[in-house]
Scaffold this motif. Structure first.
Motif, mmCIF file in Angstrom:
data_model
loop_
_atom_site.group_PDB
_atom_site.id
_atom_site.type_symbol
_atom_site.label_atom_id
_atom_site.label_comp_id
_atom_site.label_asym_id
_atom_site.label_seq_id
_atom_site.Cartn_x
_atom_site.Cartn_y
_atom_site.Cartn_z
ATOM 1 N N GLN A 177 0.446 -1.520 0.322
ATOM 2 C CA GLN A 177 -0.146 -0.202 0.087
ATOM 3 C C GLN A 177 0.694 1.287 -0.287
ATOM 4 O O GLN A 177 0.373 2.617 0.381
ATOM 5 C CB GLN A 177 -1.047 0.490 0.973
ATOM 6 N N ASP A 212 -12.952 8.754 -7.427
ATOM 7 C CA ASP A 212 -11.490 8.665 -7.046
ATOM 8 C C ASP A 212 -11.248 10.159 -6.796
ATOM 9 O O ASP A 212 -11.731 11.444 -7.279
ATOM 10 C CB ASP A 212 -10.746 8.946 -7.867
ATOM 11 N N ASN A 257 -11.000 5.450 0.331
ATOM 12 C CA ASN A 257 -10.182 5.040 -1.017
ATOM 13 C C ASN A 257 -9.531 5.968 -1.792
ATOM 14 O O ASN A 257 -8.937 5.986 -3.251
ATOM 15 C CB ASN A 257 -11.231 4.492 -2.080
ATOM 16 N N LEU A 316 -6.493 8.434 -3.080
ATOM 17 C CA LEU A 316 -5.213 8.088 -2.982
ATOM 18 C C LEU A 316 -4.213 9.602 -2.796
ATOM 19 O O LEU A 316 -4.447 10.604 -2.709
ATOM 20 C CB LEU A 316 -4.580 7.790 -4.448
ATOM 21 N N ASN A 317 -3.498 8.666 -0.958
ATOM 22 C CA ASN A 317 -2.085 9.580 -0.560
ATOM 23 C C ASN A 317 -1.813 10.217 -1.511
ATOM 24 O O ASN A 317 -0.526 9.387 -1.991
ATOM 25 C CB ASN A 317 -1.961 9.690 0.998
ATOM 26 N N SER A 329 0.604 6.966 -0.993
ATOM 27 C CA SER A 329 0.030 4.837 -0.462
ATOM 28 C C SER A 329 -1.551 5.472 -0.381
ATOM 29 O O SER A 329 -2.093 6.509 -0.744
ATOM 30 C CB SER A 329 0.185 6.209 1.544
ATOM 31 N N TRP A 330 -2.292 4.246 0.229
ATOM 32 C CA TRP A 330 -3.771 4.228 -0.224
ATOM 33 C C TRP A 330 -3.907 3.372 0.790
ATOM 34 O O TRP A 330 -2.859 2.102 1.765
ATOM 35 C CB TRP A 330 -3.696 4.154 -1.316
ATOM 36 N N THR A 331 -5.217 3.120 1.943
ATOM 37 C CA THR A 331 -5.666 2.311 2.592
ATOM 38 C C THR A 331 -6.599 0.980 2.378
ATOM 39 O O THR A 331 -6.599 -0.375 2.663
ATOM 40 C CB THR A 331 -6.406 2.971 3.973
ATOM 41 N N TRP A 383 -6.590 0.676 -5.044
ATOM 42 C CA TRP A 383 -4.971 0.969 -5.871
ATOM 43 C C TRP A 383 -4.025 0.493 -6.086
ATOM 44 O O TRP A 383 -3.449 0.231 -6.886
ATOM 45 C CB TRP A 383 -4.626 2.164 -4.780
#
Length: 167
Positions: free
Chosen positions: A9, A36, A127, A129-130, A146-148, A153
């Motif tokens: 991730q 998104d 969801n 996206l950082n 990074s994503w959770t 992703w």
């Protein structure tokens, strides 16, 4: 030489220049889908607006000027596949202003690119996206993704990392 780390991730680029940043934004622009959200953080001058500009232009049939929404807070762009919201929360002082912007509704049906996202973290989609853009040199940047929500992703970012390394 481009170097990438693809971990559970997270995805990082190392020492990319302006041209490579534009290519990365273009590739992300090709994989994002409606609903998104990208949350962009980094110092002033790191390249958040540049990244957004190149991503938006990659989705437009006829790329147009994409100014930073620092003073307007939100700029919207019609693209060949729908609307993109480019939001800059740098000048916003409280999360209450987010309701007036209509951000919650935009998260559900638009592509949202949010610069300085700290005030929006509580309402941002799970969801999201950082992207953290770090200045590593005068003309060099490092981008940390990074994503959770891994199902959202993982495969898309893995394809980007493979694509980007191949170029």
């Amino acid at each position: 030489m481009k170097e990438f780390i693809l971990l559970n991730q997270t995805f990082e680029t190392h020492s990319i220049n302006e041209k490579e940043m534009a290519e990365l934004a273009r590739q992300i622009g090709q994989i994002i889908q409606f609903d998104d959200t990208l949350l962009l953080s980094g110092e002033i001058g790191a390249g958040k607006s540049y990244f957004c500009r190149k991503l938006i232009q990659s989705r437009q049939l006829y790329p147009e000027e994409v100014p930073s929404p620092t003073f307007t807070l939100v700029q919207t762009y019609d693209t060949n596949s729908g609307e993109i919201w480019h939001v800059d929360l740098y000048r916003l002082t409280s999360a209450e202003g987010l309701i007036e912007l209509g951000l919650s509704e935009a998260f559900e049906e638009k592509i949202c690119l949010i610069e300085w996202p700290a005030l929006a973290l509580e309402i941002a989609p799970e969801n999201a996206l950082n992207l953290e853009i770090l200045i590593t040199g005068e003309q060099q940047r490092k981008v940390k993704f990074s994503w959770t929500c891994s199902n959202t992703w993982n495969k898309r970012i893995e394809a980007i990392s493979e694509n980007f390394i191949a170029k």
